[in-house]
Design a protein around this motif. Structure first.
Motif, PDB file in Angstrom:
ATOM      1  N   ASN A  57       0.829  -1.209   0.000  1.00 13.97           N
ATOM      2  CA  ASN A  57       0.000   0.000   0.000  1.00 13.97           C
ATOM      3  C   ASN A  57       0.861   1.255   0.000  1.00 13.97           C
ATOM      4  N   ASP A  58       1.900   1.280   0.833  1.00  8.13           N
ATOM      5  CA  ASP A  58       2.769   2.455   0.915  1.00  8.13           C
ATOM      6  C   ASP A  58       3.488   2.694  -0.405  1.00  8.13           C
ATOM      7  N   ALA A  59       3.969   1.624  -1.028  1.00  5.60           N
ATOM      8  CA  ALA A  59       4.700   1.777  -2.286  1.00  5.60           C
ATOM      9  C   ALA A  59       3.780   2.213  -3.419  1.00  5.60           C
ATOM     10  N   VAL A  60       2.587   1.621  -3.499  1.00  5.37           N
ATOM     11  CA  VAL A  60       1.636   2.002  -4.553  1.00  5.37           C
ATOM     12  C   VAL A  60       1.237   3.468  -4.405  1.00  5.37           C
ATOM     13  N   ALA A  61       1.129   3.941  -3.171  1.00  2.00           N
ATOM     14  CA  ALA A  61       0.742   5.339  -2.933  1.00  2.00           C
ATOM     15  C   ALA A  61       1.764   6.316  -3.492  1.00  2.00           C
ATOM     16  N   ARG A  62       2.999   5.878  -3.706  1.00  2.00           N
ATOM     17  CA  ARG A  62       4.025   6.761  -4.263  1.00  2.00           C
ATOM     18  C   ARG A  62       3.946   6.837  -5.786  1.00  2.00           C
ATOM     19  N   SER A  63       3.207   5.927  -6.383  1.00  2.00           N
ATOM     20  CA  SER A  63       3.126   5.856  -7.840  1.00  2.00           C
ATOM     21  C   SER A  63       1.953   6.667  -8.364  1.00  2.00           C
ATOM     22  N   ASP A  64       2.099   7.174  -9.578  1.00  2.82           N
ATOM     23  CA  ASP A  64       0.968   7.791 -10.278  1.00  2.82           C
ATOM     24  C   ASP A  64       0.786   7.142 -11.656  1.00  2.82           C
ATOM     25  N   ALA A  65       1.272   5.916 -11.789  1.00  2.00           N
ATOM     26  CA  ALA A  65       1.170   5.199 -13.065  1.00  2.00           C
ATOM     27  C   ALA A  65      -0.258   4.737 -13.318  1.00  2.00           C
ATOM     28  N   ASP A  66      -0.551   4.411 -14.577  1.00  2.00           N
ATOM     29  CA  ASP A  66      -1.859   3.850 -14.912  1.00  2.00           C
ATOM     30  C   ASP A  66      -2.035   2.469 -14.284  1.00  2.00           C
ATOM     31  N   TRP A  67      -0.987   1.672 -14.387  1.00  2.00           N
ATOM     32  CA  TRP A  67      -1.006   0.309 -13.884  1.00  2.00           C
ATOM     33  C   TRP A  67       0.205   0.084 -12.991  1.00  2.00           C
ATOM     34  N   VAL A  68       0.039  -0.805 -12.006  1.00  2.00           N
ATOM     35  CA  VAL A  68       1.142  -1.161 -11.125  1.00  2.00           C
ATOM     36  C   VAL A  68       1.320  -2.675 -11.158  1.00  2.00           C
ATOM     37  N   LEU A  69       2.550  -3.097 -11.401  1.00  2.00           N
ATOM     38  CA  LEU A  69       2.897  -4.513 -11.358  1.00  2.00           C
ATOM     39  C   LEU A  69       3.461  -4.809  -9.976  1.00  2.00           C
ATOM     40  N   ILE A  70       2.761  -5.647  -9.222  1.00  2.00           N
ATOM     41  CA  ILE A  70       3.169  -5.984  -7.864  1.00  2.00           C
ATOM     42  C   ILE A  70       3.774  -7.383  -7.873  1.00  2.00           C
ATOM     43  N   LEU A  71       5.008  -7.487  -7.387  1.00  2.00           N
ATOM     44  CA  LEU A  71       5.741  -8.745  -7.418  1.00  2.00           C
ATOM     45  C   LEU A  71       6.251  -9.109  -6.033  1.00  2.00           C
ATOM     46  N   ASN A  72       6.083 -10.368  -5.649  1.00  2.00           N
ATOM     47  CA  ASN A  72       6.800 -10.875  -4.483  1.00  2.00           C
ATOM     48  C   ASN A  72       8.302 -10.824  -4.769  1.00  2.00           C
ATOM     49  N   SER A  73       9.087 -10.674  -3.725  1.00  2.00           N
ATOM     50  CA  SER A  73      10.537 -10.573  -3.911  1.00  2.00           C
ATOM     51  C   SER A  73      11.187 -11.908  -4.252  1.00  2.00           C
ATOM     52  N   ASP A  74      10.411 -13.008  -4.182  1.00  3.52           N
ATOM     53  CA  ASP A  74      10.952 -14.313  -4.571  1.00  3.52           C
ATOM     54  C   ASP A  74      10.531 -14.717  -5.980  1.00  3.52           C
TER      55      ASP A  74
END
Length: 342
Positions: free
Chosen positions: A79-96
């Motif tokens: 949530n904190d990281a997405v809040a920093r973005s203003d992109a149309d789409w966000v790709l969320i990835l686990n670190s593994d």
């Protein structure tokens, strides 16, 4: 390519320890997706000194690292990281996760043709070409799902924000992704998995599979099912030689409703069905071994157990007798349709 250039895509990777896997993930994202994405937001969830040093040593200009003072858990980190973005789409990835190629191409092709598609995920290679062929492909090539698995997914950022992102009540993690999926469906959005987009996933690298993992899963599973009790539905459907196209609309609506509510269906038929509508429906040929396996499934996990039996017309007599015995022994509800209703 034109679809990608018309969109802005940022990447979010929450990191908690496992520095070798985290670095492999970041390196693979830059290598295979670097020219198609804008910014990679790394949210370090109060990892140890080795992980922090690795992150601070990254020299990629696209990477922005943020260090949390306290361990907040997966959902809050995302949530904190997405809040920093203003992109149309966000790709969320686990670190593994390890990116093996530009899997964004088929995902964005699906986005381009379906405006109600809120989330599209790659696979871990667990959907073989043979298995994928048994499911209906939607325009853009994806397969419908009603269950969001959060290891890797591309989501409309505005929709994620409007729904409040991941619910912080799930703490450090597990079932916050499934919960978000239920809310997306409730608000009329579609979710998909694209079998042509493949990544590699090493599970359990942050939490492991020990006592802490088990406690987190048990707690959050109970929280999830307290919110969505109908998601416990595991319906065993048995029929004669019918396909989805042969069923009355009222029956297909009932099947769809179970899946939309987060439940699952396992349909036994004399021959394999030519096509299934979504990943929450399974199909097997009627035989004794399959029936016994389904009867015993979930012996140690209540949410895996069959909860209801639906018998459509033309069920073989021996199967009908066994099902009636199964229903009696397990105290299950049974629903039957006769030929006159079809």
């Amino acid at each position: 390519m034109s679809t990608l250039t018309a969109l802005t895509i940022d990447v979010v990777i929450p990191v908690y320890n496992a520095p070798e896997f985290s670095k492999r993930c970041i390196d693979s994202v830059v290598t295979h997706l670097g020219s198609f994405i804008r910014t990679i937001y790394i949210q370090n969830d109060a990892s140890g000194s080795q992980t922090r040093a690795m992150l601070d040593g990254l020299s990629y200009p696209q990477v922005k690292v943020f260090h949390a003072l306290d361990n907040q858990g997966y959902g809050k980190s995302v949530n904190d990281a997405v809040a920093r973005s203003d992109a149309d789409w966000v790709l969320i990835l686990n670190s593994d996760i390890e990116v093996l190629g530009n899997f964004l191409l088929p995902l964005c092709a699906a986005i381009a043709v379906d405006r109600k598609l809120a989330v599209i995920s790659p696979t871990e290679g667990d959907i073989s070409s043979e298995k994928a062929a048994s499911y209906l492909r939607q325009p853009g090539g994806y397969i419908t799902t009603y269950r969001l698995r959060g290891y890797a997914f591309l989501i409309r950022r505005a929709v994620f924000q409007e729904l409040g992102g991941f619910d912080s009540q799930f703490g450090r993690g597990y079932y916050e992704d499934t919960d978000l999926g239920r809310r997306l469906v409730k608000h009329g959005w579609r979710m998909g998995v694209h079998p042509d987009a493949v990544i590699r996933h090493e599970t359990g690298m942050s939490f492991g599979r020990g006592k802490a993992y088990q406690e987190l899963v048990r707690r959050n599973r109970a929280l999830y099912f307290s919110r969505y009790p109908l998601a416990r539905q595991n319906v065993l459907v048995v029929s004669g030689a019918y396909t989805l196209a042969d069923l009355p609309l009222a029956v297909t609506d009932l099947l769809e409703q179970v899946m939309r509510q987060g439940g699952r269906l396992h349909w036994l038929t004399p021959e394999r069905l030519p096509v299934l509508p979504c990943l929450q429906m399974r199909n097997s040929v009627i035989n004794l071994s399959v029936l016994v396996k389904l009867m015993l499934r979930g012996w140690l996990r209540e949410d895996k157990r069959i909860t209801m039996v639906w018998m459509l017309p033309a069920v073989p007599l021996w199967m009908r007798i066994l099902l009636k015995l199964f229903v009696l022994l397990r105290g299950l509800k049974v629903r039957e349709w006769n030929a006159a209703s079809f």
